[in-house]
Enzyme design. Structure first.
Site, PDB file in Angstrom:
ATOM      1  N   SER A 219      35.978  34.899  32.111  1.00  0.00           N
ATOM      2  CA  SER A 219      36.424  35.203  33.471  1.00  0.00           C
ATOM      3  C   SER A 219      37.654  36.089  33.385  1.00  0.00           C
ATOM      4  O   SER A 219      38.035  36.535  32.304  1.00  0.00           O
ATOM      5  CB  SER A 219      36.828  33.896  34.151  1.00  0.00           C
ATOM      6  OG  SER A 219      37.964  33.356  33.477  1.00  0.00           O
ATOM      7  N   ASP A 221      41.876  36.020  34.935  1.00  0.00           N
ATOM      8  CA  ASP A 221      42.934  35.008  34.827  1.00  0.00           C
ATOM      9  C   ASP A 221      42.834  33.920  35.898  1.00  0.00           C
ATOM     10  O   ASP A 221      43.527  32.904  35.816  1.00  0.00           O
ATOM     11  CB  ASP A 221      44.310  35.691  34.914  1.00  0.00           C
ATOM     12  CG  ASP A 221      44.585  36.540  33.694  1.00  0.00           C
ATOM     13  OD1 ASP A 221      44.368  36.047  32.567  1.00  0.00           O
ATOM     14  OD2 ASP A 221      44.996  37.709  33.854  1.00  0.00           O
ATOM     15  N   GLU A 226      42.947  27.905  37.320  1.00  0.00           N
ATOM     16  CA  GLU A 226      42.326  26.703  37.893  1.00  0.00           C
ATOM     17  C   GLU A 226      42.203  25.603  36.833  1.00  0.00           C
ATOM     18  O   GLU A 226      42.394  24.422  37.128  1.00  0.00           O
ATOM     19  CB  GLU A 226      40.949  27.039  38.474  1.00  0.00           C
ATOM     20  CG  GLU A 226      41.045  27.926  39.704  1.00  0.00           C
ATOM     21  CD  GLU A 226      39.685  28.217  40.331  1.00  0.00           C
ATOM     22  OE1 GLU A 226      38.656  27.672  39.875  1.00  0.00           O
ATOM     23  OE2 GLU A 226      39.656  29.004  41.293  1.00  0.00           O
ATOM     24  N   ARG A 322      44.631  51.662  40.112  1.00  0.00           N
ATOM     25  CA  ARG A 322      45.089  51.256  41.444  1.00  0.00           C
ATOM     26  C   ARG A 322      46.466  50.579  41.369  1.00  0.00           C
ATOM     27  O   ARG A 322      47.274  50.722  42.264  1.00  0.00           O
ATOM     28  CB  ARG A 322      44.055  50.361  42.132  1.00  0.00           C
ATOM     29  CG  ARG A 322      44.093  48.897  41.797  1.00  0.00           C
ATOM     30  CD  ARG A 322      43.029  48.144  42.595  1.00  0.00           C
ATOM     31  NE  ARG A 322      42.664  46.908  41.966  1.00  0.00           N
ATOM     32  CZ  ARG A 322      43.063  45.714  42.392  1.00  0.00           C
ATOM     33  NH1 ARG A 322      43.816  45.588  43.446  1.00  0.00           N
ATOM     34  NH2 ARG A 322      42.686  44.624  41.759  1.00  0.00           N
TER      35      ARG A 322
HETATM   36  N1  LIG Z   1      30.573  31.232  41.579  1.00  0.00           N
HETATM   37  C1  LIG Z   1      31.686  31.582  42.202  1.00  0.00           C
HETATM   38  N2  LIG Z   1      31.671  32.013  43.487  1.00  0.00           N
HETATM   39  C2  LIG Z   1      32.787  32.408  44.108  1.00  0.00           C
HETATM   40  N3  LIG Z   1      34.001  32.421  43.540  1.00  0.00           N
HETATM   41  C3  LIG Z   1      34.089  32.012  42.255  1.00  0.00           C
HETATM   42  C4  LIG Z   1      32.940  31.576  41.534  1.00  0.00           C
HETATM   43  N4  LIG Z   1      33.329  31.237  40.291  1.00  0.00           N
HETATM   44  C5  LIG Z   1      34.680  31.431  40.236  1.00  0.00           C
HETATM   45  N5  LIG Z   1      35.123  31.903  41.409  1.00  0.00           N
HETATM   46  C6  LIG Z   1      36.471  32.296  41.776  1.00  0.00           C
HETATM   47  O1  LIG Z   1      36.717  33.635  41.370  1.00  0.00           O
HETATM   48  C7  LIG Z   1      38.124  33.841  41.307  1.00  0.00           C
HETATM   49  C8  LIG Z   1      38.450  34.932  40.312  1.00  0.00           C
HETATM   50  O2  LIG Z   1      38.119  34.532  39.060  1.00  0.00           O
HETATM   51  P1  LIG Z   1      38.388  35.262  37.673  1.00  0.00           P
HETATM   52  O3  LIG Z   1      39.053  34.308  36.782  1.00  0.00           O
HETATM   53  O4  LIG Z   1      37.137  35.810  37.118  1.00  0.00           O
HETATM   54  O5  LIG Z   1      39.513  36.355  37.946  1.00  0.00           O
HETATM   55  P2  LIG Z   1      39.540  37.883  38.294  1.00  0.00           P
HETATM   56  O6  LIG Z   1      40.114  38.691  37.189  1.00  0.00           O
HETATM   57  O7  LIG Z   1      40.288  37.971  39.585  1.00  0.00           O
HETATM   58  O8  LIG Z   1      38.035  38.283  38.431  1.00  0.00           O
HETATM   59  P3  LIG Z   1      37.373  39.544  39.079  1.00  0.00           P
HETATM   60  O9  LIG Z   1      36.865  40.365  37.955  1.00  0.00           O
HETATM   61  O10 LIG Z   1      36.271  38.968  39.917  1.00  0.00           O
HETATM   62  O11 LIG Z   1      38.431  40.241  39.873  1.00  0.00           O
HETATM   63  C9  LIG Z   1      38.716  32.464  41.050  1.00  0.00           C
HETATM   64  O12 LIG Z   1      39.586  32.169  42.115  1.00  0.00           O
HETATM   65  C10 LIG Z   1      37.521  31.518  41.087  1.00  0.00           C
HETATM   66  O13 LIG Z   1      37.770  30.348  41.846  1.00  0.00           O
END
Ligand SMILES: Nc1ncnc2c1ncn2[C@@H]1O[C@H](COP(=O)(O)OP(=O)(O)OP(=O)(O)O)[C@@H](O)[C@H]1O
Length: 520
Positions: A219, A221, A226, A322
């Site tokens: 994922s 961060d 979480e 960005r």
């Molecule tokens: N299946 C899901 N549906 C919706 N939200 C989710 C799901 N799984 C995780 N999340 C949420 O996605 C958010 C972002 O997660 P991630 O750790 O991937 O960070 P990110 O770098 O912001 O990701 P992204 O590449 O999507 O910007 C977290 O707040 C998490 O709760």
């Protein structure tokens, strides 16, 4: 990610792989072992200083299920002059597993550099020449000892994949780049997809801490944030946070945890770093806002960085540019974000901060594999300074910052691949590093500031206020609304208080005590 630490690619130079201590131990412990093992076809395997030297005329190399017999002159194998022999050097850091079977076939699996930022498991196989099992046992034990040092082998890993991470590619990235490495290293894997926002909090809160060594987040961060909070919400939160290491295998848009701990933004390189990672205590920060207490592992920002991060979602098409664009426009526009701030300072001058960092860097890598942990039933630590709703501690002074442009508290060095914003930060010094910059600095200084970050000169800029602190309260003022970011997530635009808990969490790192970043 070679450029990250300003050092060479560790997958080429295993001496950078946090393996100096393991190597010293190896030399002491397996000095009785004959370093060379004779194997079939007039070939041999030798334990050299920092790598395994494979010498043989026809070694079998398998990349991802494809078994090929390679002749000595092809595929990067070098010929020894005058002999029809091929040699191959495999850094111990890259060796994922080794075993031999009843029919005396030895199998060694290692991470093979396929492209600049990608490794894949490869296998070499030979039939053993010697029938003396104790000789082979000792040699194999020495090989694995050099490959892993004090790092736990065959880690039991709960893998969380955010299917929406990395623009929806996380699952594909996991299957293609990460799972094969974990399988080759014989890790015990239990994979679960997150299905909704905050799902990782529930999973971590309910996890059996005796069943796993690591929670690995495929994922950005957001999911590790979480997981730290879910572990902290267990009745014995402090015990759970010490017992389970949180790791990130970069599959999101912000992958700071992996940049700092694994030294890479590449999923397959990060997987190897996790497999070889050393347990490392990590400071966590309690944030109290309104009636809520949360844990932050990465950063808190108010002002330009928070706004750049959270208010430029519509510019996602720009990719990582960005952030630069958003930062630049606000900096040049002399935007200010007034606030009252009270701080508990720990190290105040840049010279002292440098000294603290150098002292930690010069220490031999510690071994935290067996570190004593809080007893079962131990919950999160009491808040020494109370919450944001309590009167301000009498030792603290509330100072108006009417021209504030940037309030940025960082618990790790890299905030993004090109931004070593907090070069002096340390995983477990009981502090966050605080940067404050006025919002109305002249435009030339603003441009220089941005340039200084990429040139690693940011820390020394005279207008960059840099301290090590253990607690603070910030009260934004004179703005109807705005942005506050905790670990990259938006929280209400309201006062909050922060308090650092030394080494409350656990991560896996390559050095055991430093971030993969250049110091100040
Ligand atoms: N299946 C899901 N549906 C919706 N939200 C989710 C799901 N799984 C995780 N999340 C949420 O996605 C958010 C972002 O997660 P991630 O750790 O991937 O960070 P990110 O770098 O912001 O990701 P992204 O590449 O999507 O910007 C977290 O707040 C998490 O709760």
């Amino acid at each position: 990610m070679a450029s990250l630490a300003g050092e060479d690619d560790p997958f080429k130079d295993p001496s950078l792989a946090g393996s100096s201590t393991p190597q010293l131990e190896s030399q002491m412990q397996d000095s009785a072992v004959d370093p060379t093992l004779a194997v079939g076809r007039n070939a041999s395997l030798t334990l050299a200083t920092d790598s395994l030297i494979v010498l043989g005329t026809s070694l079998l190399v398998r990349h991802e299920g494809l078994l090929e017999a390679r002749s000595s002159a092809c595929c990067g194998l070098s010929l020894t002059p005058g002999q029809n022999k091929a040699t191959r050097s495999i850094p111990f850091f890259n060796i994922l597993w080794a075993e031999y079977s009843q029919d005396e076939e030895i199998t060694i699996q290692y991470a093979h550099a396929e492209a600049k930022e990608t490794v894949r498991p490869a296998t070499i196989r030979y039939t053993l020449e010697t029938k003396e099992r104790d000789v082979v046992d000792a040699w194999m034990a020495a090989l694995l000892h050099r490959a892993y040092g004090p790092s736990q082998r065959q880690k039991r890993i709960k893998v969380l994949v955010n299917p929406f991470g990395g623009q929806g590619k996380a699952q594909k990235i996991y299957n293609k780049h990460i799972a094969p490495i974990l399988a080759a290293a014989r890790c015990e894997i239990d994979v679960e997809m997150t299905t909704h926002n905050e799902h990782a909090i529930e999973i971590a809160k309910n996890i059996d801490v005796d069943k796993y060594d690591v929670i690995a987040c495929c994922s950005g961060d957001g999911v590790p944030h979480e997981v730290f909070n879910g572990l902290g919400q267990k009745d014995d939160g402090a015990h759970a946070l010490a017992k389970i290491a949180v790791s990130q295998l970069p599959c999101g848009s912000g992958n700071a945890l992996s940049l700092n701990m694994n030294g890479t933004n590449s999923p397959s390189l990060a997987a190897v770093a996790m497999v070889k990672g050393l347990r490392t205590p990590l400071d966590l920060v309690s944030i109290t806002q309104r009636d809520k207490r949360t844990l932050s592992f990465l950063s808190q920002s108010v002002g330009i960085v928070a706004e750049t991060d959270l208010a430029t979602e519509h510019l996602r098409w720009m990719g990582s540019a960005r952030f630069t664009w958003g930062f630049f426009t606000r900096l040049v526009g002399k935007k200010i974000y007034p606030a009252d701030i009270a701080v508990k300072f720990e190290v105040e001058t840049k010279a002292d901060i440098r000294a603290v960092y150098s002292a930690e860097k010069s220490k031999p890598p510690p071994n935290h594999e067996e570190r004593p942990m809080p007893a079962m039933g131990t919950g999160l630590p009491e808040l020494k300074w109370g919450t944001v709703n309590d009167p301000l501690p009498t030792e603290w002074d509330l100072v108006p910052h009417d021209r504030l442009g940037n309030f940025y508290a960082g618990n790790m060095a890299y905030m993004s691949p090109d931004a070593n914003f907090f070069p002096a930060s340390l995983p477990s010094d009981g502090c966050v590093d605080l940067v404050r910059i006025d919002g109305d600095i002249d435009r030339w200084t603003a441009i220089k500031t941005l340039d200084a970050i990429s040139k690693h000169q940011f820390f020394d800029q005279p207008h960059v206020d840099y301290h090590k602190i253990s607690a603070y309260r910030i009260i934004p003022k004179n703005q109807p609304d705005g942005y506050i970011s905790i670990d990259g997530e938006r929280v209400p635009f309201q006062p909050f208080q922060a308090e650092v808990h030394k080494g409350l969490g656990t991560v896996l790192s390559r050095s055991g005590h430093l971030y993969e970043a250049r110091g100040p």
